[in-house]
Design a protein around this motif. Sequence first.
Motif, mmCIF file in Angstrom:
data_model
loop_
_atom_site.group_PDB
_atom_site.id
_atom_site.type_symbol
_atom_site.label_atom_id
_atom_site.label_comp_id
_atom_site.label_asym_id
_atom_site.label_seq_id
_atom_site.Cartn_x
_atom_site.Cartn_y
_atom_site.Cartn_z
ATOM 1 N N GLU A 7 -6.377 11.275 4.263
ATOM 2 C CA GLU A 7 -5.324 11.784 5.130
ATOM 3 C C GLU A 7 -5.914 12.514 6.324
ATOM 4 O O GLU A 7 -6.953 13.157 6.237
ATOM 5 N N ALA B 27 -1.866 5.312 -3.619
ATOM 6 C CA ALA B 27 -2.183 5.882 -2.300
ATOM 7 C C ALA B 27 -3.016 7.147 -2.437
ATOM 8 O O ALA B 27 -3.965 7.353 -1.673
ATOM 9 N N ARG B 28 -2.694 7.980 -3.398
ATOM 10 C CA ARG B 28 -3.457 9.219 -3.611
ATOM 11 C C ARG B 28 -4.891 8.927 -4.034
ATOM 12 O O ARG B 28 -5.801 9.676 -3.700
ATOM 13 N N ARG B 29 -5.055 7.874 -4.787
ATOM 14 C CA ARG B 29 -6.366 7.548 -5.344
ATOM 15 C C ARG B 29 -7.406 7.297 -4.259
ATOM 16 O O ARG B 29 -8.548 7.681 -4.396
ATOM 17 N N GLU C 177 -6.725 7.728 -0.727
ATOM 18 C CA GLU C 177 -6.211 8.177 0.556
ATOM 19 C C GLU C 177 -7.197 9.049 1.337
ATOM 20 O O GLU C 177 -7.869 9.904 0.786
ATOM 21 N N PRO D 209 0.682 12.186 4.777
ATOM 22 C CA PRO D 209 0.348 12.206 3.349
ATOM 23 C C PRO D 209 1.239 11.228 2.574
ATOM 24 O O PRO D 209 2.384 10.979 2.962
ATOM 25 N N SER D 210 0.729 10.691 1.487
ATOM 26 C CA SER D 210 1.477 9.703 0.703
ATOM 27 C C SER D 210 2.813 10.267 0.210
ATOM 28 O O SER D 210 3.809 9.533 0.152
ATOM 29 N N GLU D 211 2.859 11.549 -0.120
ATOM 30 C CA GLU D 211 4.109 12.154 -0.579
ATOM 31 C C GLU D 211 5.166 12.135 0.529
ATOM 32 O O GLU D 211 6.348 11.953 0.266
ATOM 33 N N ARG E 238 9.452 18.237 2.296
ATOM 34 C CA ARG E 238 8.576 17.098 2.611
ATOM 35 C C ARG E 238 9.222 16.193 3.652
ATOM 36 O O ARG E 238 8.557 15.712 4.566
ATOM 37 N N VAL F 134 2.673 5.781 -4.870
ATOM 38 C CA VAL F 134 2.142 7.112 -4.559
ATOM 39 C C VAL F 134 0.830 7.339 -5.310
ATOM 40 O O VAL F 134 -0.140 7.845 -4.754
ATOM 41 N N ARG F 135 0.785 6.947 -6.570
ATOM 42 C CA ARG F 135 -0.434 7.123 -7.365
ATOM 43 C C ARG F 135 -1.603 6.349 -6.761
ATOM 44 O O ARG F 135 -2.702 6.884 -6.598
#
Length: 193
Positions: free
Chosen positions: A112, A106-108, A110, A145-147, A179, A103-104
């Motif tokens: 979306e 992917a957020r970096r 991403e 979204p990654s979440e 989610r 997740v970390r």
Amino acid sequence: MNPTDIGTLRREPVPRPPSQEEDPWNAAAPLVRAAQSGDLMALNDLLDLLTPYVSRLCRPIALTDSADAVQESLIAVFQGLPRLKDPRALYAWVRTITVREAVRIARRTEHETPVGEFADLAFSGGRDSGPEIAADVRDVLRRLPSEHRAVLVLRELEGLDESSASRLLNVSRGTVKSRLHRARHNFRKAWAR
């Protein structure tokens, strides 16, 4: 053959394949203990055991950055290995580290796509072939979204309940539920088009 020859014949043990009842994670406990005590061969064997599992978790969450997520997850696992108290908890411990790292990562990086843009998603006409379905699923996942991808992986691939997923992701159970609901809804919506 005379009776004195019997003692000189040695029968080699027949290697037995691991039974399906044997849990590879319980079998990993001796490897963990050996690796914790500095055995490099055990560390290598543990790496061989963990890499496919970590990759399976990272691919649907980190998507295009899954190689980075796998690498970062394995680094975190092996840096934390000396602190793992119960080697039988390896499976859950590795899963927690891997999902958080994926997740970390992917957020970096991403990018979306908002849900409203799912209408632009073009699928191939026939979904009967494996590679086309895989490409379509990957495309839909890429737009979540990654979440949401993380919750889908934990619930659908790992089979975790909402409480376990909430502890692993360090969010409330209600957040996991919402989610998951949104992720499933958006996936279905995109898939139907």
